[in-house]
Write a protein that holds these residues in place. Structure first.
Motif, PDB file in Angstrom:
ATOM      1  N   ASP A   2       0.338  -1.142  -0.106  1.00 14.21           N
ATOM      2  CA  ASP A   2      -0.152   0.151   0.292  1.00 14.21           C
ATOM      3  C   ASP A   2       0.960   1.739   0.117  1.00 14.21           C
ATOM      4  O   ASP A   2       2.493   0.888   0.336  1.00 14.21           O
ATOM      5  N   PRO A   3       0.043   2.700  -0.597  1.00 14.47           N
ATOM      6  CA  PRO A   3       0.865   3.937  -0.596  1.00 14.47           C
ATOM      7  C   PRO A   3       1.589   3.643   0.387  1.00 14.47           C
ATOM      8  O   PRO A   3       3.039   4.743   0.845  1.00 14.47           O
ATOM      9  N   VAL A   4       0.855   4.180   1.895  1.00 18.17           N
ATOM     10  CA  VAL A   4       1.732   4.481   2.785  1.00 18.17           C
ATOM     11  C   VAL A   4       3.236   3.630   3.660  1.00 18.17           C
ATOM     12  O   VAL A   4       3.964   4.455   4.396  1.00 18.17           O
ATOM     13  N   THR A   5       2.648   1.954   3.470  1.00 19.62           N
ATOM     14  CA  THR A   5       3.859   1.306   3.734  1.00 19.62           C
ATOM     15  C   THR A   5       5.048   1.735   3.025  1.00 19.62           C
ATOM     16  O   THR A   5       6.153   1.813   3.321  1.00 19.62           O
ATOM     17  N   ILE A   6       5.350   1.984   1.440  1.00 22.05           N
ATOM     18  CA  ILE A   6       6.115   2.387   0.313  1.00 22.05           C
ATOM     19  C   ILE A   6       6.185   4.215   0.889  1.00 22.05           C
ATOM     20  O   ILE A   6       7.386   4.462   0.938  1.00 22.05           O
ATOM     21  N   ALA A   7       6.006   5.020   1.698  1.00 24.98           N
ATOM     22  CA  ALA A   7       6.514   5.636   1.531  1.00 24.98           C
ATOM     23  C   ALA A   7       7.311   6.126   2.910  1.00 24.98           C
ATOM     24  O   ALA A   7       8.195   6.933   3.266  1.00 24.98           O
ATOM     25  N   ILE A   8       6.389   5.300   3.707  1.00 23.58           N
ATOM     26  CA  ILE A   8       7.741   4.724   5.294  1.00 23.58           C
ATOM     27  C   ILE A   8       8.547   4.766   5.330  1.00 23.58           C
ATOM     28  O   ILE A   8      10.196   5.068   5.453  1.00 23.58           O
ATOM     29  N   ILE A   9       8.784   3.285   3.924  1.00 24.65           N
ATOM     30  CA  ILE A   9      10.731   3.163   3.753  1.00 24.65           C
ATOM     31  C   ILE A   9      11.184   3.861   2.631  1.00 24.65           C
ATOM     32  O   ILE A   9      11.627   3.947   2.949  1.00 24.65           O
ATOM     33  N   ILE A  10       9.933   4.972   2.176  1.00 26.29           N
ATOM     34  CA  ILE A  10      11.090   5.827   1.692  1.00 26.29           C
ATOM     35  C   ILE A  10      11.682   6.849   2.558  1.00 26.29           C
ATOM     36  O   ILE A  10      13.061   7.219   1.990  1.00 26.29           O
ATOM     37  N   ALA A  11      10.977   6.989   3.033  1.00 23.87           N
ATOM     38  CA  ALA A  11      11.248   7.937   4.528  1.00 23.87           C
ATOM     39  C   ALA A  11      12.645   7.872   4.943  1.00 23.87           C
ATOM     40  O   ALA A  11      13.164   8.053   5.774  1.00 23.87           O
ATOM     41  N   ILE A  12      12.602   6.262   5.208  1.00 22.86           N
ATOM     42  CA  ILE A  12      13.885   5.175   6.567  1.00 22.86           C
ATOM     43  C   ILE A  12      14.689   5.814   5.366  1.00 22.86           C
ATOM     44  O   ILE A  12      15.954   5.387   5.657  1.00 22.86           O
ATOM     45  N   ALA A  13      14.060   5.278   4.185  1.00 24.21           N
ATOM     46  CA  ALA A  13      15.549   5.074   3.040  1.00 24.21           C
ATOM     47  C   ALA A  13      16.841   6.698   3.235  1.00 24.21           C
ATOM     48  O   ALA A  13      17.776   6.882   3.115  1.00 24.21           O
ATOM     49  N   VAL A  14      15.793   7.892   3.270  1.00 23.16           N
ATOM     50  CA  VAL A  14      16.122   9.393   3.034  1.00 23.16           C
ATOM     51  C   VAL A  14      17.162   9.758   4.097  1.00 23.16           C
ATOM     52  O   VAL A  14      17.941   9.612   4.385  1.00 23.16           O
ATOM     53  N   LEU A  15      16.288   8.738   5.669  1.00 22.54           N
ATOM     54  CA  LEU A  15      16.494   9.438   6.940  1.00 22.54           C
ATOM     55  C   LEU A  15      18.261   8.222   6.864  1.00 22.54           C
ATOM     56  O   LEU A  15      19.160   8.803   7.235  1.00 22.54           O
ATOM     57  N   LEU A  16      18.345   7.323   6.366  1.00 30.24           N
ATOM     58  CA  LEU A  16      19.695   6.255   6.627  1.00 30.24           C
ATOM     59  C   LEU A  16      20.724   6.846   5.771  1.00 30.24           C
ATOM     60  O   LEU A  16      22.173   7.516   6.100  1.00 30.24           O
ATOM     61  N   LEU A  17      20.147   7.820   4.463  1.00 29.41           N
ATOM     62  CA  LEU A  17      21.057   8.171   3.250  1.00 29.41           C
ATOM     63  C   LEU A  17      21.975   9.790   4.440  1.00 29.41           C
ATOM     64  O   LEU A  17      22.809   9.887   4.534  1.00 29.41           O
TER      65      LEU A  17
END
Length: 302
Positions: A2-17
């Motif tokens: 779902d879009p919410v999960t995708i958004a969370i994954i993207i946010a985590i990736a950006v945070l890790l970066l």
């Protein structure tokens, strides 16, 4: 997904970066970073690329390894002869051990300033005013040696120390200015006296050379006159000698000789001489006149 999960994954990736990027460190040339891990010293980073562990490692201090200069304000010091002066110092130093510099002393520059002031008071306290004013280089070396030994435990090497200004009390400054003025005037008088002396020497040398040249000219004139007179005498004597030679070659008779004697007697009695000496060969004026008459008669008949 779902879009919410995708958004969370993207946010985590950006945070890790962002976290990774923020923990990549580049140490520039002539610098060093002191790294702590969980509050304890871990390492000293030199020039280049480094990565620290997030939330565990931290950069405790960024240290410049360049030579640094610190100018301390004037410090009141008292000489051995109880003269209070204001002296400000300039210290040149470099950091040789970033770890000792970070953990060796709190506020290193303040520690160097206080140590410099204390050392300066100790050294100046053993000197009198005159020695203080004339021993600047010696004082600089002594302070540098003491500071370098004391700051070695702080990871600092003191390169050199300079006394920037030495300001004695106002009355002493006035006296020194008067003394310097008197010294300048004395030197000026000496220079003027030397210039006058040199001028007189040059004038005397000029007069001497002029007199020598004049004497040489007079000498040369007299030599030329003497040479001329000698040449004239030689010419006259040569003429007389030639006349006598010619007369001798002509084989003159007694009458000619008598005539020549009469001519010589006439020149001798030319009114300028006050005394006349008649040669013994001439027997009398009558005989001389007869000889002249006969000689003239012979010349007429011939």
């Amino acid at each position: 997904m779902d879009p919410v999960t995708i958004a969370i994954i993207i946010a985590i990736a950006v945070l890790l970066l962002i976290i990774v990027v923020r923990n990549i460190k580049i140490v520039p040339q002539a610098h060093a970073f002191v790294l702590e891990r969980l509050g304890a010293y871990k390492a000293t980073w030199g020039t280049g690329l480094h990565i620290k562990i997030p939330f565990i490692d931290r950069i405790a201090k960024r240290v410049s390894l360049k030579e640094q200069v610190v100018d301390f304000p004037p410090q009141p010091v008292i000489t051995r002869d109880n003269v209070t002066m204001q002296i400000d110092t300039v210290v040149y130093f470099e950091i040789t051990d970033p770890k000792l510099y970070t953990y060796g002393v709190e506020r290193p520059l303040d520690a160097i300033e206080n140590l410099t002031a204390t050392t300066l008071r100790n050294i100046i306290g053993d000197l009198e005013l005159d020695s203080t004013l004339t021993s600047r280089d010696t004082i600089n070396d002594k302070i540098r040696i003491i500071l370098d030994e004391a700051t070695d435990a702080w990871g600092i090497r003191v390169i050199r120390v300079e006394l920037k200004n030495i300001l004695p009390p106002r009355e002493i400054q006035d006296a020194m200015e008067k003394q310097m003025k008197a010294e300048r005037e004395r030197r000026a008088r000496i220079l003027d006296a030397e210039g006058e002396k040199r001028s007189q020497i040059l004038v005397a040398e000029g007069l001497k050379e002029s007199a020598i040249l004049k004497a040489d000219a007079v000498k040369e004139t007299k030599i030329r006159e003497a040479a001329g007179e000698a040449e004239a005498i030689l010419t006259v004597q040569k003429a007389y000698a030639d006349a006598l030679r010619m007369l001798n070659e002509a084989n003159p008779n007694e009458k000619v000789i008598a005539l020549k004697s009469l001519e010589a007697f006439q020149k001798a009695a030319d009114g300028k001489a006050t005394k006349i000496i008649i040669p013994s060969e001439i027997q009398g004026l009558a005989g001389l006149a007869t000889s002249v008459k006969e000689l003239m008669s012979d010349n007429t008949e011939a």
